[in-house]
Design a protein around this motif. Structure first.
Motif, mmCIF file in Angstrom:
data_model
loop_
_atom_site.group_PDB
_atom_site.id
_atom_site.type_symbol
_atom_site.label_atom_id
_atom_site.label_comp_id
_atom_site.label_asym_id
_atom_site.label_seq_id
_atom_site.Cartn_x
_atom_site.Cartn_y
_atom_site.Cartn_z
ATOM 1 N N ALA A 100 -38.234 20.387 -19.518
ATOM 2 C CA ALA A 100 -38.740 20.340 -21.001
ATOM 3 C C ALA A 100 -39.921 20.738 -21.552
ATOM 4 O O ALA A 100 -40.299 21.407 -22.411
ATOM 5 N N ARG A 101 -40.896 20.388 -20.649
ATOM 6 C CA ARG A 101 -42.511 20.539 -20.887
ATOM 7 C C ARG A 101 -42.588 22.034 -20.550
ATOM 8 O O ARG A 101 -44.112 22.335 -21.253
ATOM 9 N N GLY A 102 -42.197 22.660 -19.833
ATOM 10 C CA GLY A 102 -42.404 23.922 -19.654
ATOM 11 C C GLY A 102 -42.765 24.242 -18.244
ATOM 12 O O GLY A 102 -43.066 25.254 -17.677
ATOM 13 N N TYR A 133 -37.425 26.192 -33.283
ATOM 14 C CA TYR A 133 -37.152 25.735 -31.813
ATOM 15 C C TYR A 133 -36.092 24.403 -31.658
ATOM 16 O O TYR A 133 -35.592 24.391 -30.610
ATOM 17 N N MET A 168 -45.289 26.472 -29.173
ATOM 18 C CA MET A 168 -44.339 27.323 -29.927
ATOM 19 C C MET A 168 -45.044 28.482 -30.396
ATOM 20 O O MET A 168 -45.215 28.306 -31.587
ATOM 21 N N PHE A 226 -43.672 20.987 -26.059
ATOM 22 C CA PHE A 226 -44.054 22.341 -25.552
ATOM 23 C C PHE A 226 -44.670 23.408 -26.524
ATOM 24 O O PHE A 226 -44.389 23.287 -27.740
ATOM 25 N N ASN A 255 -37.792 26.967 -24.861
ATOM 26 C CA ASN A 255 -39.008 26.600 -24.285
ATOM 27 C C ASN A 255 -39.596 27.778 -23.482
ATOM 28 O O ASN A 255 -38.782 28.669 -23.236
#
Length: 284
Positions: A187-189, A213, A205, A203, A235
């Motif tokens: 989820a954080r990338g 998002y 954008m 994350f 993401n």
């Protein structure tokens, strides 16, 4: 709380042989791509479902020196209001499938979209109508039902299309809920963002603000209604709706965070990412 399923694919320890959902060939009309992958990418992994359906996954790469290696990541945040459950703490993750062209990389796969009503019904062996409304996430699914769905889907694939599953050597993968660390890393990338960005509240954008998002509380966003999967931007790893719309259930039970470590007492279950009743200021 609106809770959905987000499947991940891991390495299988043993072949399962119990019965899988039964679907007749007459019901297996192939789905249009817009019902399982409205935003296709070249490196997507798409697996078949009963009822002529499909589910799409994104690769999540983890650095690795060998198959026993794991990587330390830092989860949580610095918000004092939720420090009892989300204070920063170390965790460890590992990929599942070795890259044959680069053995320093191992890959796991996470569902690209929240599991839809259409997909969840197909996993249960029920063929419902292909429609935009049935692209909404399947909600009010208990942890037990979610775990059972992974088992049923795995068994169906092993019986019907085992060759479609990614493999580590000759061993096929299986489907399960992601761990909290796996979910948060993706989820954080993941490796698609730098270390400072990875630690941020959300994350990056670059193509707009939060409303482009995530579906969250408010008349300028969800307005109290669940939306079909994949309407908004993804993401950095190409995952849609990891924030907002429906929260996602993860594999392990909840524990309080005690000064950077997990408390010894195990509680209920964990749902991540917020939903349509989460405000923009609470989204993380």
């Amino acid at each position: 709380m609106h809770r959905s399923i987000l499947s991940s694919i891991g390495l299988m320890a043993a072949v399962l042989i119990a019965a899988a959902p039964s679907v007749t060939r007459a019901q297996e009309t192939p789905w249009e791509e817009k019902y399982f992958n409205p935003h296709p990418l070249a490196d997507d992994l798409t697996l078949p479902l009963p009822c002529g359906g499909s589910m799409t996954f994104r690769p999540v790469v983890v650095e690795s020196t060998n198959w026993l290696d794991d990587v330390r990541v830092e989860l949580g945040g610095s918000d004092d209001n939720v420090a009892y459950k989300e204070d920063r703490r170390p965790a460890f993750i590992a990929g599942t499938f070795t890259d044959p062209e680069n053995e320093t990389r191992r890959t796991m796969f996470l569902a690209k979209y929240e599991t839809s009503l259409l997909q969840h019904a197909a996993i249960q062996g029920e063929c419902i109508k292909q429609s935009t409304g049935n692209r909404r996430p399947a909600i009010d699914v208990s942890w037990f039902e979610a775990v059972e769905s992974g088992r049923a889907y795995t068994e169906w694939l092993l019986q019907k299309d085992a060759d479609k599953l990614p493999k580590e050597g000759t061993q096929p993968g299986y489907l399960r809920l992601p761990t909290e660390a796996e979910w948060e890393f993706a989820a954080r990338g993941g490796l698609a963002v730098d270390a400072a960005t990875f630690r941020a509240r959300m994350f990056p954008m670059p193509d707009g603000e939060l409303a482009q998002y995530a579906w969250y509380q408010g008349s300028n966003s969800a307005a109290g209604r669940l939306r079909p999967q994949g309407l908004l931007l993804p993401n950095p790893l190409g995952l849609h709706d990891v924030l907002g719309n429906a929260a996602e259930v993860v594999l392990e039970p909840f524990r309080l965070n005690k000064r950077g470590r997990l408390h010894g007492q195990v509680g209920g279950f964990i749902a991540k990412g917020g939903d349509i009743y989460t405000s923009a200021t609470q989204m993380r």
